[in-house]
Write a protein that holds these residues in place. Structure first.
Motif, PDB file in Angstrom:
ATOM      1  N   MET A 107       0.823  -1.201   0.000  1.00  0.00           N
ATOM      2  CA  MET A 107       0.000   0.000   0.000  1.00  0.00           C
ATOM      3  C   MET A 107       0.865   1.261   0.000  1.00  0.00           C
ATOM      4  SD  MET A 107      -3.234  -0.953   2.477  1.00  0.00           S
ATOM      5  CE  MET A 107      -3.965   0.667   2.181  1.00  0.00           C
ATOM      6  N   ARG A 108       1.946   1.225   0.745  1.00  0.00           N
ATOM      7  CA  ARG A 108       2.854   2.386   0.785  1.00  0.00           C
ATOM      8  C   ARG A 108       3.430   2.665  -0.599  1.00  0.00           C
ATOM      9  NH1 ARG A 108       8.059   3.730   0.862  1.00  0.00           N
ATOM     10  NH2 ARG A 108       8.756   1.572   0.584  1.00  0.00           N
ATOM     11  N   LEU A 138     -14.801  -8.768  -1.793  1.00  0.00           N
ATOM     12  CA  LEU A 138     -13.399  -8.917  -2.194  1.00  0.00           C
ATOM     13  C   LEU A 138     -13.172 -10.269  -2.854  1.00  0.00           C
ATOM     14  CD1 LEU A 138     -11.463  -7.379   0.837  1.00  0.00           C
ATOM     15  CD2 LEU A 138     -11.712  -6.404  -1.455  1.00  0.00           C
ATOM     16  N   ASP A 139     -13.773 -11.309  -2.297  1.00  0.00           N
ATOM     17  CA  ASP A 139     -13.662 -12.645  -2.899  1.00  0.00           C
ATOM     18  C   ASP A 139     -14.244 -12.645  -4.309  1.00  0.00           C
ATOM     19  OD1 ASP A 139     -12.480 -13.638  -0.620  1.00  0.00           O
ATOM     20  OD2 ASP A 139     -14.321 -14.527   0.181  1.00  0.00           O
ATOM     21  N   GLU A 140     -15.353 -11.944  -4.474  1.00  0.00           N
ATOM     22  CA  GLU A 140     -15.979 -11.862  -5.793  1.00  0.00           C
ATOM     23  C   GLU A 140     -15.060 -11.155  -6.786  1.00  0.00           C
ATOM     24  OE1 GLU A 140     -19.949  -9.940  -7.948  1.00  0.00           O
ATOM     25  OE2 GLU A 140     -19.757  -9.934  -5.755  1.00  0.00           O
ATOM     26  N   ALA A 145      -7.109  -7.564  -5.495  1.00  0.00           N
ATOM     27  CA  ALA A 145      -8.320  -6.748  -5.575  1.00  0.00           C
ATOM     28  C   ALA A 145      -8.407  -5.775  -4.406  1.00  0.00           C
ATOM     29  CB  ALA A 145      -9.557  -7.650  -5.602  1.00  0.00           C
ATOM     30  N   ALA A 146      -8.077  -6.251  -3.206  1.00  0.00           N
ATOM     31  CA  ALA A 146      -8.138  -5.392  -2.027  1.00  0.00           C
ATOM     32  C   ALA A 146      -7.176  -4.222  -2.150  1.00  0.00           C
ATOM     33  CB  ALA A 146      -7.822  -6.199  -0.767  1.00  0.00           C
ATOM     34  N   THR A 149      -6.250   1.494  -2.760  1.00  0.00           N
ATOM     35  CA  THR A 149      -5.357   2.532  -3.291  1.00  0.00           C
ATOM     36  C   THR A 149      -5.842   3.101  -4.624  1.00  0.00           C
ATOM     37  OG1 THR A 149      -3.977   0.868  -4.412  1.00  0.00           O
ATOM     38  CG2 THR A 149      -3.364   1.478  -2.152  1.00  0.00           C
ATOM     39  N   GLN A 150      -7.005   2.626  -5.082  1.00  0.00           N
ATOM     40  CA  GLN A 150      -7.598   3.076  -6.347  1.00  0.00           C
ATOM     41  C   GLN A 150      -6.593   2.935  -7.501  1.00  0.00           C
ATOM     42  OE1 GLN A 150      -9.553   6.893  -5.938  1.00  0.00           O
ATOM     43  NE2 GLN A 150     -10.617   6.279  -4.065  1.00  0.00           N
TER      44      GLN A 150
END
Length: 225
Positions: A114-115, A194-196, A146-147, A152-153
């Motif tokens: 993420m950073r 998220l799984d989807e 996906a997460a 973070t778009q």
């Protein structure tokens, strides 16, 4: 604080040098010994954060995300590559890869991804988590891509190898259009959602491979890679 900044700058410079060498090696040696043809979206992404994902047949799969951008790429790699030592440990250290545990509990790895994405960097994830020894299907995807994309778009670029890379035998690599889950940006997302999304990524990549095989009337006779 200043020392930390200098240290980060040195790491960034070292990483750029490593990827310059990788790009040179790919262009002047790899293409000869391991010929391949690129298909699909051949855009070069030189700005903004990016997540590359791909199916995983061999260690040589790390070459193809390098064709998506001239920037350094931070590969997410299994912790065992460090634990086992040897040449692979040297490689993952030189590439400043992000170690991750397969059980999905590695919070530190998620934070580091993420950073980097928030800083506009590029990361690569092999969602299967390990090398696949079958052509008949992809392994189940570990969650994460996906997460990270939603939080973070960041767009995801899928890269699909039709077959395993082999010496002096041409393979085909498909680069898909960026995938984004904009409907979830800025929202609280459930585990089911998220799984989807992860399942949609796996399905999209598998369909890319099937469509290519059908279009070119290619039959994969062996189930083994």
């Amino acid at each position: 604080m200043k020392k930390h900044t200098v240290s980060e700058e040195k790491k960034a410079k070292k990483l750029k040098k490593v990827f310059k060498i990788l790009h040179f090696w790919e262009k002047h040696m790899f293409r000869f010994f391991c010929p391949y043809t690129r298909h699909g979206n051949l855009t070069k992404y030189e700005n903004g954060p990016l997540i590359c994902i791909g199916n995983h047949y061999s260690y040589m799969d790390v070459v193809f995300p390098c064709l998506v951008t001239d920037r350094p790429i931070h590969f997410v790699a299994k912790q065992q590559l460090w634990d086992n030592g040897g040449p692979m440990k040297k490689f993952v250290n030189a590439c400043q890869c992000i170690p991750v545990k397969r059980d999905g509990t590695d919070v530190q790895a998620i934070k580091e991804c993420m950073r980097l994405l928030k800083a506009g960097e590029v990361i690569n994830i092999f969602p299967e988590g390990t090398r696949n020894h079958s052509y008949s299907e992809f392994l189940p995807f570990f969650g994460g891509a996906a997460a990270l994309s939603i939080k973070t778009q960041t767009p995801i670029v899928p890269i699909v190898k039709v077959t395993k890379i082999k010496m002096f035998k041409r393979t085909h690599v498909i680069f898909g259009d960026p995938i984004e889950f904009r409907q979830y940006y800025g929202k609280k997302v459930t585990k089911e959602q998220l799984d989807e999304c992860d399942n949609l990524l796996r399905e999209a990549m598998w369909n890319m491979r099937l469509a290519f095989l059908d279009k070119h009337d290619i039959k994969i006779n062996s189930d083994k890679v």
